[in-house]
Design an enzyme around this catalytic site. Structure first.
Site: not given
Length: 293
Positions: A136, A157, A109
């Site tokens: 990243d 996602d 995340e």
């Protein structure tokens, strides 16, 4: 580091804001409406629900797209190592840990504040097998390749508040992700059927992976792209796997039989123009978002 899903489902009014902060990347809010708690991002004056849970039944999945992601288990029903790019509230990670407590689950995340909020307000669970890294997603994958790591399931996602970050859409990135898959590895990507990038995404995934399944239904505009390192099994083979998966997923509110009924092979639809340009690191898709569908 990456952001998360944009599961744009309508949010009822009169919600109570239980947490609000400005991170390096966005405004983050946690709002309650009755039994429903949602993580929301405010980007360019637009708000979208990024992750929701029922406080009384956190095991029950809320969003349609999250349920569609479980179509991946039809290709690999026993993933031992899972990489999730984009955490949100940690719903997917928590559910997969309940299903596969011995599996290694790595969440990536971009925003450390999102990880903190997931822990504090959404019960995001971590232990020696479930981890979260603020980095990243593409950088994480590059480094994982250098370490010669592999995953049985990669879940893409990641959203930047408006759409998938452009460096996670390209042929080069998908080739890197494909290299990270184990021999029986699968990849699921959360995207949309109504985006101006639909044809470009379709052409790019087909260029890298060959055939893939489109997984969608009539409940919203989410599209899951499901593919893998090996040639895809036929529909009849997948159908024989449904009874066992149905029993496994029903406690989480996932109707895998209904999902299966809406799965189609890209090669049989071929619903993008033959001359569609493949997305590359040199060909940025950012301005294509405004193209008329």
């Amino acid at each position: 580091m990456l952001l998360l899903l944009a599961a744009c489902s309508p949010w009822p009014g009169n919600a109570e804001v239980v947490h609000s902060e400005r991170s390096l990347y966005r405004n983050i809010m946690v709002e309650d409406k009755g039994d429903l708690r949602c993580l929301r991002f405010n980007v360019k004056q637009n708000k979208s629900n990024q992750s929701c849970l029922y406080k009384s039944q956190p095991q029950q999945l809320v969003f349609n797209y999250t349920k569609l992601l479980f179509s991946g288990l039809m290709l690999n029903s026993k993933p031992g190592s899972i990489l999730i790019i984009g955490l949100g509230g940690g719903t997917m990670s928590n559910t997969l840990h309940q299903l596969y407590p011995k599996a290694r689950i790595e969440n990536v995340e971009i925003d450390p504040a999102v990880i903190k909020v997931a822990r504090e307000y959404f019960g995001f669970f971590e232990n020696e097998r479930v981890t979260a890294t603020d980095q990243d997603g593409r950088l994480f994958i590059k480094r994982a390749l250098m370490k010669k790591q592999q995953y049985d399931w990669i879940i893409l996602d990641a959203f930047n508040g408006e759409y998938i970050p452009e460096h996670l859409l390209t042929r080069e990135f998908l080739l890197e992700a494909k290299q990270l898959l184990s021999d029986k590895g699968i990849l699921t990507s959360n995207t949309f059927s109504n985006s101006g990038l639909y044809a470009y995404e379709s052409a790019t995934y087909y260029d890298v992976f060959g055939d893939y399944f489109n997984v969608r239904n009539n409940k919203n505009e989410n599209r899951i792209i499901l593919t893998g390192k090996q040639p895809l099994p036929d529909i009849q083979t997948l159908g024989r796997r449904l009874p066992a998966l149905d029993r496994q997923l029903k406690p989480f509110g996932v109707d895998i039989k209904e999902i299966f009924a809406h799965m189609t092979l890209a090669s049989q639809e071929r619903d993008w123009p033959q001359d569609t340009r493949v997305l590359t690191d040199q060909y940025s898709p950012a301005n294509l978002l405004n193209i008329d569908k």
